[in-house]
Write a protein that holds these residues in place. Sequence first.
Motif, mmCIF file in Angstrom:
data_model
loop_
_atom_site.group_PDB
_atom_site.id
_atom_site.type_symbol
_atom_site.label_atom_id
_atom_site.label_comp_id
_atom_site.label_asym_id
_atom_site.label_seq_id
_atom_site.Cartn_x
_atom_site.Cartn_y
_atom_site.Cartn_z
ATOM 1 N N MET A 1 14.647 29.776 3.153
ATOM 2 C CA MET A 1 15.939 29.187 3.513
ATOM 3 C C MET A 1 16.125 29.179 5.040
ATOM 4 N N ILE A 2 15.732 30.253 5.693
ATOM 5 C CA ILE A 2 15.818 30.313 7.167
ATOM 6 C C ILE A 2 14.957 29.207 7.779
ATOM 7 N N GLY A 3 13.736 29.057 7.248
ATOM 8 C CA GLY A 3 12.829 28.015 7.749
ATOM 9 C C GLY A 3 13.402 26.619 7.576
ATOM 10 N N ILE A 4 14.098 26.393 6.453
ATOM 11 C CA ILE A 4 14.711 25.079 6.190
ATOM 12 C C ILE A 4 15.804 24.787 7.218
ATOM 13 N N LEU A 5 16.573 25.811 7.598
ATOM 14 C CA LEU A 5 17.729 25.612 8.478
ATOM 15 C C LEU A 5 17.365 25.505 9.960
ATOM 16 N N ILE A 6 16.223 26.039 10.366
ATOM 17 C CA ILE A 6 15.874 26.073 11.802
ATOM 18 C C ILE A 6 15.974 24.691 12.467
ATOM 19 N N PRO A 7 15.392 23.605 11.871
ATOM 20 C CA PRO A 7 15.477 22.308 12.569
ATOM 21 C C PRO A 7 16.903 21.772 12.714
ATOM 22 N N THR A 8 17.840 22.286 11.912
ATOM 23 C CA THR A 8 19.229 21.817 12.029
ATOM 24 C C THR A 8 19.970 22.542 13.153
ATOM 25 N N MET A 9 19.403 23.654 13.627
ATOM 26 C CA MET A 9 20.127 24.491 14.587
ATOM 27 C C MET A 9 19.587 24.387 16.007
ATOM 28 N N THR A 10 18.312 24.028 16.149
ATOM 29 C CA THR A 10 17.707 24.053 17.483
ATOM 30 C C THR A 10 16.565 23.045 17.577
ATOM 31 N N SER A 11 16.305 22.592 18.812
ATOM 32 C CA SER A 11 15.120 21.760 19.025
ATOM 33 C C SER A 11 14.088 22.538 19.849
ATOM 34 N N ASN A 12 14.222 23.875 19.851
ATOM 35 C CA ASN A 12 13.240 24.730 20.530
ATOM 36 C C ASN A 12 11.889 24.594 19.835
ATOM 37 N N ILE A 13 10.859 24.295 20.614
ATOM 38 C CA ILE A 13 9.541 24.016 20.043
ATOM 39 C C ILE A 13 8.995 25.212 19.261
ATOM 40 N N TYR A 14 9.141 26.418 19.818
ATOM 41 C CA TYR A 14 8.548 27.591 19.168
ATOM 42 C C TYR A 14 9.257 27.931 17.854
ATOM 43 N N LEU A 15 10.575 27.806 17.851
ATOM 44 C CA LEU A 15 11.320 28.086 16.620
ATOM 45 C C LEU A 15 10.992 27.065 15.533
ATOM 46 N N ASN A 16 10.793 25.805 15.933
ATOM 47 C CA ASN A 16 10.475 24.780 14.943
ATOM 48 C C ASN A 16 9.036 24.894 14.437
ATOM 49 N N LEU A 17 8.140 25.347 15.291
ATOM 50 C CA LEU A 17 6.788 25.659 14.802
ATOM 51 C C LEU A 17 6.861 26.836 13.823
ATOM 52 N N LEU A 18 7.749 27.794 14.158
ATOM 53 C CA LEU A 18 7.957 28.935 13.247
ATOM 54 C C LEU A 18 8.481 28.455 11.895
ATOM 55 N N SER A 19 9.329 27.415 11.902
ATOM 56 C CA SER A 19 9.871 26.907 10.624
ATOM 57 C C SER A 19 8.731 26.432 9.722
ATOM 58 N N GLY A 20 7.690 25.840 10.325
ATOM 59 C CA GLY A 20 6.514 25.433 9.549
ATOM 60 C C GLY A 20 5.771 26.626 8.979
ATOM 61 N N VAL A 21 5.645 27.680 9.791
ATOM 62 C CA VAL A 21 4.964 28.910 9.333
ATOM 63 C C VAL A 21 5.748 29.549 8.179
ATOM 64 N N LEU A 22 7.080 29.611 8.322
ATOM 65 C CA LEU A 22 7.919 30.213 7.269
ATOM 66 C C LEU A 22 7.821 29.406 5.977
ATOM 67 N N TYR A 23 7.766 28.085 6.112
ATOM 68 C CA TYR A 23 7.659 27.228 4.923
ATOM 69 C C TYR A 23 6.296 27.420 4.246
ATOM 70 N N GLY A 24 5.222 27.277 5.021
ATOM 71 C CA GLY A 24 3.882 27.446 4.446
ATOM 72 C C GLY A 24 3.673 28.843 3.885
ATOM 73 N N GLY A 25 4.274 29.826 4.572
ATOM 74 C CA GLY A 25 4.102 31.217 4.148
ATOM 75 C C GLY A 25 4.899 31.595 2.922
ATOM 76 N N THR A 26 5.782 30.686 2.457
ATOM 77 C CA THR A 26 6.604 31.036 1.286
ATOM 78 C C THR A 26 6.337 30.157 0.057
ATOM 79 N N PHE A 27 6.153 28.831 0.237
ATOM 80 C CA PHE A 27 6.161 27.973 -0.954
ATOM 81 C C PHE A 27 4.974 28.221 -1.869
ATOM 82 N N VAL A 28 3.794 28.497 -1.295
ATOM 83 C CA VAL A 28 2.614 28.765 -2.136
ATOM 84 C C VAL A 28 2.832 30.072 -2.900
#
Length: 396
Positions: A287-314
């Motif tokens: 859920m945190i990963g889903i919300l990150i792109p709505t809150m910031t355009s910081n490159i590192y946080l948005n790359l983190l959103s990808g890591v959080l997504y990949g690290g959870t859905f599988v």
Amino acid sequence: MNLNLLDRNNNISILIAGIIAVIIGLGVARFAFTSLLPPMLDGFLTVTFAGILASVNFAGYLSGSILSMFIKDINQKVILFRMGIVLCIGTTVILGLTENETVWLISRIIAGFGAAMTFVVGSAIVMSKLNFENKTKAMGIHFSGIGFSILTTDLISRAVLNSGADWKDSWIVLTIFATVASIYSMYILCFDKKVETKIVKHKFDKSLFNFFVILIIVAYFTEGVGFVVQATFLPDIINSLEGLEGYGNLTWTLVGLAGIPSCIIWMRLAHKYGSVNIIMITLFIQMIGILIPTMTSNIYLNLLSGVLYGGTFVGLVALFMNLGGKLAGNNPVVLMGAVTTSYGIGQVVAPLYSVYFVEKYGNYDYALYLTALIVFGGILLLFFSKTIMTEEQKKL
């Protein structure tokens, strides 16, 4: 140790062939579409049509998954598995040859069905062929193929695009790759002789569907929704943020990398701390990963959103399926079918409301807000389920 990778009964050969099958079924037939979404949107696709294509693809996958639950004969499974691979390859090459929207729609439905035959039936063949005391750990390695499927197809697609070719050429190259790779998978994932299977028929047991189980099934629906929005649009979501144009594919690559070890890690934690506890934590991280792109355009946080997504859905797929299998006991077909259907409905619905919000507001924020809210609903359901769990269920 004599390692013969052409030995059909060697555990390492079986696991390699299984991971290759996942790369073809989920990578080429499904996730490559997400990887190639940005150049296809620049070409002839619209976000709305991309969402519809994703929805029908998951509808095809859902129908294949449900059908596969009822195939008991392992020899029939081998035939369906091979048919699935052929469908995945055939529907991929079409995307590189035509821009006819009707052909694309039909092709994505069939690709979804083929992906289910390749992944769900292929996984069942891997499970039955493996010769391990503890097959759960081995299947954790097999499911790491989901992360590999994203990473491999993304790297192939990007290599083709970086060479100056276009997205159509990427589909052709992916088809050639899948065709060559499938030879090994189809050779290893079959049996030297016809296997006699004892088909045990179980009566439909209503008592399986107690309140706790119904909560788990509904919670898995929320994860179907949580999975699919980023699985369809993540590169475009990142590219649409100010200053992050072109970073979408890097984020998607990180999704694949994070997905590779995630299943093994989450399954170990579930074994130690209980499935429901770990599913709640994993859903919250997603859920945190889903919300990150709505809150910031910081490159590192948005790359983190990808890591959080990949690290959870599988991991969540493995956690829910493992819990469902334990709850079903000796009668898995109906309950696993219900769990899979619930997840599948979430996958079909989410791309459709996403494109509605994108059309209405011109960005992905509201689609991501609703997705995060639905995932949070899943966490609340599981939190409530803990209050009605039996001592036996707490150990699962």
